[in-house]
Design an enzyme around this catalytic site. Structure first.
Site, PDB file in Angstrom:
ATOM      1  NE  ARG A   1      -3.645  -0.748   2.230  1.00 43.80           N
ATOM      2  CZ  ARG A   1      -4.686  -1.134   2.974  1.00 43.80           C
ATOM      3  NH1 ARG A   1      -5.308  -0.240   3.734  1.00 43.80           N
ATOM      4  NH2 ARG A   1      -5.088  -2.380   2.978  1.00 43.80           N
TER       5      ARG A   1
ATOM      6  CB  SER B   1      -8.879  -1.024   2.406  1.00 42.38           C
ATOM      7  OG  SER B   1      -9.879  -1.314   3.349  1.00 42.38           O
ATOM      8  CG  HIS B   2      -9.519   2.055   5.824  1.00 45.23           C
ATOM      9  ND1 HIS B   2      -9.010   0.778   5.855  1.00 45.23           N
ATOM     10  CD2 HIS B   2      -8.710   2.801   6.628  1.00 45.23           C
ATOM     11  CE1 HIS B   2      -7.948   0.766   6.649  1.00 45.23           C
ATOM     12  NE2 HIS B   2      -7.741   1.981   7.125  1.00 45.23           N
TER      13      HIS B   2
ATOM     14  CE  LYS C   1      -7.097  -5.245   1.511  1.00 49.72           C
ATOM     15  NZ  LYS C   1      -8.430  -5.268   2.165  1.00 49.72           N
TER      16      LYS C   1
ATOM     17  CG  ASP D   1     -13.957  -1.681   4.148  1.00 48.64           C
ATOM     18  OD1 ASP D   1     -14.718  -2.372   3.441  1.00 48.64           O
ATOM     19  OD2 ASP D   1     -12.841  -2.086   4.528  1.00 48.64           O
TER      20      ASP D   1
ATOM     21  CG  ASP E   1     -11.463  -3.450   0.561  1.00 45.83           C
ATOM     22  OD1 ASP E   1     -11.945  -2.889   1.557  1.00 45.83           O
ATOM     23  OD2 ASP E   1     -10.567  -4.308   0.647  1.00 45.83           O
TER      24      ASP E   1
ATOM     25  CG  ASP F   1     -12.261  -6.063   3.229  1.00 41.92           C
ATOM     26  OD1 ASP F   1     -12.614  -4.923   3.610  1.00 41.92           O
ATOM     27  OD2 ASP F   1     -11.081  -6.461   3.274  1.00 41.92           O
ATOM     28  NE  ARG F   2     -12.435  -2.527   7.514  1.00 46.05           N
ATOM     29  CZ  ARG F   2     -12.150  -1.419   8.191  1.00 46.05           C
ATOM     30  NH1 ARG F   2     -12.191  -1.407   9.508  1.00 46.05           N
ATOM     31  NH2 ARG F   2     -11.832  -0.315   7.551  1.00 46.05           N
TER      32      ARG F   2
ATOM     33  CG  HIS G   1     -11.431  -7.517   8.611  1.00 48.45           C
ATOM     34  ND1 HIS G   1     -11.502  -7.528   7.232  1.00 48.45           N
ATOM     35  CD2 HIS G   1     -10.665  -6.448   8.930  1.00 48.45           C
ATOM     36  CE1 HIS G   1     -10.811  -6.502   6.746  1.00 48.45           C
ATOM     37  NE2 HIS G   1     -10.301  -5.831   7.752  1.00 48.45           N
TER      38      HIS G   1
END
Length: 453
Positions: free
Chosen positions: A15, A102-103, A112, A242, A244, A246-247, A329
């Site tokens: 990242r 992500s966020h 990832k 978020d 992407d 995933d949360r 998560h």
């Protein structure tokens, strides 16, 4: 750009700031290094997805160039949430690369990585080797890899998730969803459309500049719009994803956030009903209500360090049916041990839909204690601060210490706190849990007086 990836290779992913730390040539080399590693392990290709950030398509294409140069084929699925990329990795049995930060703010992007079956690639399981290969110079590969585009996986992903949660008995629910201009705006309509929900969309437009608020629901400031809208709409529940997707974070009908630990408890109970006696994973700063609930429902609670690589590794080792983290998560055995905010959301919607009570009452059984949330302090010498805290409490009767991850101090009255050093910043992260808000505040301030002395 010099081949020095020290600033962008993190514990679990890659990242950095686009153009400054992360550009096309660097990403091409990362793709080549990853492909070389995967080819040595017998893989034939890599599946690649990306989020809605402006830089994502170009970086994903550069990565694909690196992969094909090493003789591996690429399956490009285009726009995807991170858990959709995991679905692709699992169903296609291919290693995967997801382009997302992500966020993080708009200027960032990242990658990832996973092996086939959504098995994570972290620092100790390949990421360090990929970094070393890039910094040393990736040898030229045989070339000849092909690129195939697949645009049919969203429907398959949505159908697969719906097949894991029985919603046939659900009453009709009014659901406000804040996608934060992230990938939830892409996946939520596909997943929820056939279900008995009236969805009120917020910020579903895919926009990597995040014009409304950051796509980080862990920050309470980014939940304010959703909380207000849930109350205005008279909705049954609010969901926030978020960047992407995933949360997933939950807001009750009163506009109050629901603790991710409570969601972990609820989903654990549901999964244990399907797989009695199974293990359930929780990290060490999840509420102690979680292991209590797991034990009460015949399961075996297994405690791990904070971080998805530890959770997923322990999931695989124990055959756990489910795992949850304080950061929202949620990991599922039926989803290749990977995390999926959408699957967690479906479990919560199913539980609510089968119950006539509002979600604030439904969740009361899982909200047993009060918590501080994460409190961060800038500290020059983290180890010295942790040592000072241990010294402060070492002469008290009945105090127990645990150093699995940072320092956890359990007090005789049932309250506890954990203090951990950040991996990337000069911060100490404090989490406190106690019987009520007053007790939390007293213990929090007592520990902070040592940290900030």
């Amino acid at each position: 750009m010099a081949a020095d990836l020290s600033a962008i290779v993190k514990a679990y992913d890659i990242r950095g700031v686009v153009g400054d730390q992360l550009d096309g040539p660097t990403v091409r080399d990362i793709g080549a290094a990853m492909a070389s590693l995967m080819r040595a392990e017998g893989a034939s290709g890599v599946v690649i997805g990306h989020d809605m950030r402006a830089s994502s398509p170009e970086l994903a294409a550069a990565f694909a160039e690196g992969v094909t140069a090493q003789g591996l084929d690429v399956v490009s699925i285009g726009l995807a949430s991170t858990d959709m990329l995991y679905f692709a990795s699992g169903t296609l049995d291919l290693p995967g690369a997801m382009f997302t930060a992500s966020h993080n703010p708009a200027r960032y992007n990242g990658i990832k990585l996973c092996r086939a079956g959504a098995v994570p690639i972290g620092q100790d399981t390949g990421l360090a080797a990929i970094r070393q290969a890039v910094e040393a110079g990736v040898p030229a590969g045989p070339g000849g890899g092909s690129i195939t585009e697949r645009d049919d996986l969203l429907a398959g992903y949505a159908e697969y998730l719906r097949g894991l949660v029985d919603l046939s008995g659900s009453r009709r629910l009014r659901v406000v969803v804040d996608a934060g201009n992230g990938m939830g705006g892409f996946t939520v309509p596909a997943v929820l459309a056939p279900l008995p929900f009236d969805v009120v969309p917020m910020y579903f437009e895919l926009d990597g500049t995040f014009p409304n608020h950051e796509a980080n629901p862990l920050d309470p400031a980014n939940l304010v719009d959703l909380q207000k809208r849930v109350v205005e709409e008279g909705a049954d529940i609010g969901l926030a994803f978020d960047g992407d997707a995933d949360r997933c974070f939950v807001v009750d009908e009163l506009g109050d956030p629901v603790s991710p630990s409570a969601i972990t408890g609820l989903v654990a109970v549901r999964e244990l009903a399907k797989a009695p006696g199974s293990a359930v994973i929780h990290n060490l700063i999840t509420s102690r209500a979680v292991p209590e609930l797991v034990a009460e429902h015949g399961g075996r609670a297994v405690r791990t360090r904070v971080g998805h690589s530890f959770i997923k590794q322990t999931m695989a080792e124990t055959g756990a049916v489910f795992g949850g983290e304080h950061s929202a998560h949620y990991y599922f055995r039926e989803f290749w041990n990977a995390d999926s905010g959408m699957l967690a959301a479906l479990h919560v919607l199913a539980a609510l839909g089968e119950d006539e009570r509002p979600i604030s009452q439904l969740m009361s059984a899982y909200e047993r204690y009060a918590a501080s949330g994460e409190v961060n302090s800038t500290v020059a010498d983290q180890a010295a601060s942790i040592a000072a805290i241990k010294q402060r409490y070492s002469d008290r009767d009945g105090v127990e210490f645990d150093e699995l991850d940072g320092l956890t101090v359990a007090l005789p009255d049932g309250s506890w706190f954990n203090v951990r050093a950040s991996n990337t910043e000069p911060l100490l992260r404090l989490n406190v849990e106690a019987a009520d808000d007053v007790a939390v505040a007293v213990l929090r301030d007592e520990v902070l007086s040592v940290i900030r002395a």
